[in-house]
Design a protein around this motif. Sequence first.
Motif, PDB file in Angstrom:
ATOM      1  N   GLY A  47       0.780  -1.231   0.000  1.00 60.92           N
ATOM      2  CA  GLY A  47       0.000   0.000   0.000  1.00 60.92           C
ATOM      3  C   GLY A  47       0.809   1.276   0.000  1.00 60.92           C
ATOM      4  O   GLY A  47       0.257   2.358   0.182  1.00 60.92           O
ATOM      5  N   THR A  48       2.117   1.203  -0.207  1.00 59.11           N
ATOM      6  CA  THR A  48       2.958   2.396  -0.235  1.00 59.11           C
ATOM      7  C   THR A  48       2.629   3.271  -1.443  1.00 59.11           C
ATOM      8  O   THR A  48       2.505   2.767  -2.556  1.00 59.11           O
ATOM      9  CB  THR A  48       4.443   1.996  -0.287  1.00 59.11           C
ATOM     10  N   LEU A  49       2.490   4.586  -1.208  1.00 59.36           N
ATOM     11  CA  LEU A  49       2.220   5.533  -2.290  1.00 59.36           C
ATOM     12  C   LEU A  49       3.513   6.220  -2.696  1.00 59.36           C
ATOM     13  O   LEU A  49       4.310   6.628  -1.840  1.00 59.36           O
ATOM     14  CB  LEU A  49       1.213   6.581  -1.845  1.00 59.36           C
ATOM     15  N   THR A  50       3.727   6.353  -4.004  1.00 58.03           N
ATOM     16  CA  THR A  50       4.922   7.001  -4.534  1.00 58.03           C
ATOM     17  C   THR A  50       4.498   8.021  -5.579  1.00 58.03           C
ATOM     18  O   THR A  50       3.717   7.708  -6.468  1.00 58.03           O
ATOM     19  CB  THR A  50       5.858   5.970  -5.177  1.00 58.03           C
ATOM     20  N   LYS A  51       5.022   9.255  -5.464  1.00 56.66           N
ATOM     21  CA  LYS A  51       4.729  10.312  -6.431  1.00 56.66           C
ATOM     22  C   LYS A  51       5.968  10.540  -7.286  1.00 56.66           C
ATOM     23  O   LYS A  51       7.076  10.650  -6.765  1.00 56.66           O
ATOM     24  CB  LYS A  51       4.361  11.588  -5.688  1.00 56.66           C
ATOM     25  N   ARG A  52       5.775  10.579  -8.597  1.00 53.18           N
ATOM     26  CA  ARG A  52       6.891  10.837  -9.511  1.00 53.18           C
ATOM     27  C   ARG A  52       6.377  11.670 -10.671  1.00 53.18           C
ATOM     28  O   ARG A  52       5.175  11.827 -10.850  1.00 53.18           O
ATOM     29  CB  ARG A  52       7.497   9.531 -10.008  1.00 53.18           C
ATOM     30  N   LYS A  53       7.304  12.182 -11.489  1.00 50.84           N
ATOM     31  CA  LYS A  53       6.905  12.944 -12.672  1.00 50.84           C
ATOM     32  C   LYS A  53       6.265  12.013 -13.700  1.00 50.84           C
ATOM     33  O   LYS A  53       6.643  10.845 -13.813  1.00 50.84           O
ATOM     34  CB  LYS A  53       8.106  13.652 -13.289  1.00 50.84           C
ATOM     35  N   PHE A  54       5.313  12.539 -14.442  1.00 55.54           N
ATOM     36  CA  PHE A  54       4.594  11.798 -15.472  1.00 55.54           C
ATOM     37  C   PHE A  54       5.530  11.443 -16.621  1.00 55.54           C
ATOM     38  O   PHE A  54       6.352  12.254 -17.044  1.00 55.54           O
ATOM     39  CB  PHE A  54       3.433  12.647 -15.986  1.00 55.54           C
ATOM     40  N   HIS A  55       5.417  10.221 -17.114  1.00 59.62           N
ATOM     41  CA  HIS A  55       6.159   9.781 -18.291  1.00 59.62           C
ATOM     42  C   HIS A  55       5.156   9.432 -19.388  1.00 59.62           C
ATOM     43  O   HIS A  55       4.049   8.978 -19.095  1.00 59.62           O
ATOM     44  CB  HIS A  55       6.990   8.528 -17.991  1.00 59.62           C
ATOM     45  N   ASP A  56       5.546   9.633 -20.647  1.00 53.47           N
ATOM     46  CA  ASP A  56       4.693   9.225 -21.755  1.00 53.47           C
ATOM     47  C   ASP A  56       4.409   7.739 -21.642  1.00 53.47           C
ATOM     48  O   ASP A  56       5.299   6.945 -21.346  1.00 53.47           O
ATOM     49  CB  ASP A  56       5.374   9.514 -23.098  1.00 53.47           C
ATOM     50  N   GLY A  57       3.154   7.361 -21.857  1.00 58.64           N
ATOM     51  CA  GLY A  57       2.770   5.958 -21.775  1.00 58.64           C
ATOM     52  C   GLY A  57       2.147   5.577 -20.446  1.00 58.64           C
ATOM     53  O   GLY A  57       1.676   4.455 -20.302  1.00 58.64           O
ATOM     54  N   LEU A 114      -3.820   5.064 -16.383  1.00 56.13           N
ATOM     55  CA  LEU A 114      -4.443   4.769 -15.088  1.00 56.13           C
ATOM     56  C   LEU A 114      -4.718   3.280 -14.932  1.00 56.13           C
ATOM     57  O   LEU A 114      -5.122   2.600 -15.872  1.00 56.13           O
ATOM     58  CB  LEU A 114      -5.760   5.527 -14.943  1.00 56.13           C
ATOM     59  N   PHE A 115      -4.524   2.784 -13.715  1.00 52.39           N
ATOM     60  CA  PHE A 115      -4.857   1.427 -13.282  1.00 52.39           C
ATOM     61  C   PHE A 115      -4.065   0.338 -13.994  1.00 52.39           C
ATOM     62  O   PHE A 115      -4.485  -0.808 -14.019  1.00 52.39           O
ATOM     63  CB  PHE A 115      -6.364   1.168 -13.391  1.00 52.39           C
ATOM     64  N   THR A 116      -2.916   0.678 -14.559  1.00 51.89           N
ATOM     65  CA  THR A 116      -2.058  -0.348 -15.137  1.00 51.89           C
ATOM     66  C   THR A 116      -0.900  -0.630 -14.176  1.00 51.89           C
ATOM     67  O   THR A 116      -0.515   0.211 -13.387  1.00 51.89           O
ATOM     68  CB  THR A 116      -1.470   0.097 -16.492  1.00 51.89           C
ATOM     69  N   LYS A 117      -0.373  -1.850 -14.250  1.00 48.59           N
ATOM     70  CA  LYS A 117       0.774  -2.194 -13.423  1.00 48.59           C
ATOM     71  C   LYS A 117       1.991  -1.459 -13.958  1.00 48.59           C
ATOM     72  O   LYS A 117       2.189  -1.351 -15.166  1.00 48.59           O
ATOM     73  CB  LYS A 117       0.990  -3.700 -13.444  1.00 48.59           C
ATOM     74  N   SER A 118       2.807  -0.946 -13.028  1.00 51.49           N
ATOM     75  CA  SER A 118       3.888  -0.078 -13.461  1.00 51.49           C
ATOM     76  C   SER A 118       5.263  -0.663 -13.155  1.00 51.49           C
ATOM     77  O   SER A 118       5.910  -1.215 -14.026  1.00 51.49           O
ATOM     78  CB  SER A 118       3.717   1.284 -12.784  1.00 51.49           C
ATOM     79  N   THR A 119       5.746  -0.516 -11.926  1.00 53.08           N
ATOM     80  CA  THR A 119       7.101  -0.930 -11.579  1.00 53.08           C
ATOM     81  C   THR A 119       7.080  -1.738 -10.283  1.00 53.08           C
ATOM     82  O   THR A 119       6.035  -1.930  -9.677  1.00 53.08           O
ATOM     83  CB  THR A 119       8.004   0.299 -11.361  1.00 53.08           C
ATOM     84  N   LYS A 120       8.258  -2.183  -9.849  1.00 52.98           N
ATOM     85  CA  LYS A 120       8.377  -2.867  -8.572  1.00 52.98           C
ATOM     86  C   LYS A 120       8.400  -1.852  -7.440  1.00 52.98           C
ATOM     87  O   LYS A 120       8.952  -0.769  -7.578  1.00 52.98           O
ATOM     88  CB  LYS A 120       9.652  -3.704  -8.522  1.00 52.98           C
ATOM     89  N   CYS A 121       7.842  -2.244  -6.305  1.00 55.71           N
ATOM     90  CA  CYS A 121       7.808  -1.387  -5.122  1.00 55.71           C
ATOM     91  C   CYS A 121       9.201  -1.326  -4.503  1.00 55.71           C
ATOM     92  O   CYS A 121       9.929  -2.314  -4.486  1.00 55.71           O
ATOM     93  CB  CYS A 121       6.812  -1.956  -4.123  1.00 55.71           C
ATOM     94  N   ASN A 122       9.559  -0.139  -3.971  1.00 53.97           N
ATOM     95  CA  ASN A 122      10.857   0.014  -3.311  1.00 53.97           C
ATOM     96  C   ASN A 122      10.865  -0.577  -1.907  1.00 53.97           C
ATOM     97  O   ASN A 122      11.916  -0.939  -1.390  1.00 53.97           O
ATOM     98  CB  ASN A 122      11.225   1.501  -3.237  1.00 53.97           C
ATOM     99  N   SER A 123       9.698  -0.699  -1.259  1.00 50.69           N
ATOM    100  CA  SER A 123       9.619  -1.220   0.103  1.00 50.69           C
ATOM    101  C   SER A 123       9.539  -2.738   0.153  1.00 50.69           C
ATOM    102  O   SER A 123      10.064  -3.354   1.068  1.00 50.69           O
ATOM    103  CB  SER A 123       8.398  -0.645   0.813  1.00 50.69           C
ATOM    104  N   CYS A 124       8.848  -3.344  -0.785  1.00 55.06           N
ATOM    105  CA  CYS A 124       8.699  -4.799  -0.826  1.00 55.06           C
ATOM    106  C   CYS A 124       8.856  -5.243  -2.287  1.00 55.06           C
ATOM    107  O   CYS A 124       9.176  -4.459  -3.142  1.00 55.06           O
ATOM    108  CB  CYS A 124       7.340  -5.209  -0.269  1.00 55.06           C
ATOM    109  N   ASP A 125       8.604  -6.492  -2.562  1.00 54.91           N
ATOM    110  CA  ASP A 125       8.746  -6.988  -3.936  1.00 54.91           C
ATOM    111  C   ASP A 125       7.435  -6.947  -4.717  1.00 54.91           C
ATOM    112  O   ASP A 125       7.323  -7.567  -5.770  1.00 54.91           O
ATOM    113  CB  ASP A 125       9.283  -8.421  -3.921  1.00 54.91           C
ATOM    114  N   GLY A 126       6.457  -6.236  -4.207  1.00 53.60           N
ATOM    115  CA  GLY A 126       5.170  -6.145  -4.891  1.00 53.60           C
ATOM    116  C   GLY A 126       5.234  -5.259  -6.127  1.00 53.60           C
ATOM    117  O   GLY A 126       6.207  -4.563  -6.370  1.00 53.60           O
TER     118      GLY A 126
END
Length: 60
Positions: free
Chosen positions: A21-31, A34-46
């Motif tokens: 449930g960790t929230l991460t804010k970053r700059k928008f990238h092309d592509g 909403l609601f798509t899987k993005s990257t690995k979490c920095n806190s866990c392997d989720g």
Amino acid sequence: MIFSKKKITTAYTVEKCTKCGTLTKRKFHDGDVLFTKSTKCNSCDGLTRIEKIFGETIEQ
């Protein structure tokens, strides 16, 4: 116009980990979609999912 202020809008993406449930804010990238899987979490392997895309306006 001597007193006009210049407005700059920056787009951001908020990612939420589906495991911890960790929230991460970053700059928008092309592509980013909403609601798509993005990257690995920095806190866990989720995996993170894009929860929100928004813009912040700054006057200069």
